[in-house]
Design a protein around this motif. Sequence first.
Motif, mmCIF file in Angstrom:
data_model
loop_
_atom_site.group_PDB
_atom_site.id
_atom_site.type_symbol
_atom_site.label_atom_id
_atom_site.label_comp_id
_atom_site.label_asym_id
_atom_site.label_seq_id
_atom_site.Cartn_x
_atom_site.Cartn_y
_atom_site.Cartn_z
ATOM 1 N N ALA A 144 0.817 -1.214 0.000
ATOM 2 C CA ALA A 144 0.000 0.000 0.000
ATOM 3 C C ALA A 144 0.854 1.269 0.000
ATOM 4 O O ALA A 144 0.314 2.372 0.124
ATOM 5 N N GLY A 145 2.182 1.120 -0.139
ATOM 6 C CA GLY A 145 3.034 2.291 -0.296
ATOM 7 C C GLY A 145 4.008 2.573 0.824
ATOM 8 O O GLY A 145 4.823 3.505 0.720
ATOM 9 N N LEU A 146 3.981 1.811 1.909
ATOM 10 C CA LEU A 146 4.922 2.032 3.005
ATOM 11 C C LEU A 146 6.335 1.633 2.585
ATOM 12 O O LEU A 146 6.532 0.591 1.953
ATOM 13 N N ARG A 147 7.321 2.443 2.938
ATOM 14 C CA ARG A 147 8.726 2.079 2.735
ATOM 15 C C ARG A 147 9.201 1.376 3.993
ATOM 16 O O ARG A 147 9.329 1.997 5.056
ATOM 17 N N ALA A 148 9.428 0.085 3.883
ATOM 18 C CA ALA A 148 9.752 -0.708 5.067
ATOM 19 C C ALA A 148 10.624 -1.893 4.694
ATOM 20 O O ALA A 148 10.625 -2.350 3.553
#
Length: 286
Positions: A144-148
């Motif tokens: 969903a777009g999280l940078r992790a």
Amino acid sequence: MTDSYVVVVGATGWMGRRLVARAEERGLLGAAVSRQGERVGHWPSHPLVDLAKLARRPGAVVVNAAGATSGENATLHRANVEIVERLARTCQEVGAKLVTLGSAAEYGAPVGPLVTELDQPQPTSPYGRSKLAATQMVLHHVDAGLRATVIRMFNLVGADRPGVDPISDFARAVNALPASGGAVYPYDSSLVRDLMGLDRAADLVLDLCQHVGEAPVVNLCSGRGVKFRDLIEAMAVVRGVPVLVEDTSPGGIPRVVGDPRLLFRLVGVREPQTVSELAALAIGTT
């Protein structure tokens, strides 16, 4: 990482304290976060309710070192899954990066000599299942777009580790031997694990903070297996006492050793620590 602001969650824990200490030694800016906001090192200390404010800082990287290794399923879920969901949602909302510490226990019993990030996780313990659930939660937010990045930690070695851990149990037993020596009773000394000193692991976590999102999952491992018997005997050598190793209940996963190629591609090759070095770290002589 000169432009990063490191926020260590779980900063009062065994790994959390080392992350803060090593980051301060590097001159990094950051904050320590714990449930009660206890002081750790020289960084500002905050309770968990301040996370959103801290994560809004430019260049913020939230590093989650909180969690539990044992307990009932509900306890493990609260400590290892629910907090990761909270951190992921917060980081996604404010645009911060997230690093969370997973576990080799997510893999269960590997089928090959080296377990890679692409191997199918099949955890065999409640702890491993809770850590895998947390990883899956993070990967859902990544979609969903999280940078992790999830860092799957293999076996860490260091003095004064709390809780139940075979290496710490071995170290306590060897340290308790009289000068004349004695016996140590592991459940199975033939088991092989991938070992790394706590400080080296903390340094590598901080190195990986420069590469958040370049890989969704990274093994933090050495790529070399160490037999429990060899480690126990090396501890006795470091202490200067004779030891007899007597197994009590043979069995378990024979070998869990990670493939470090992705780690090395991101942060550079590291030579494995010797068994003697690891033994000295475990019994607290360095």
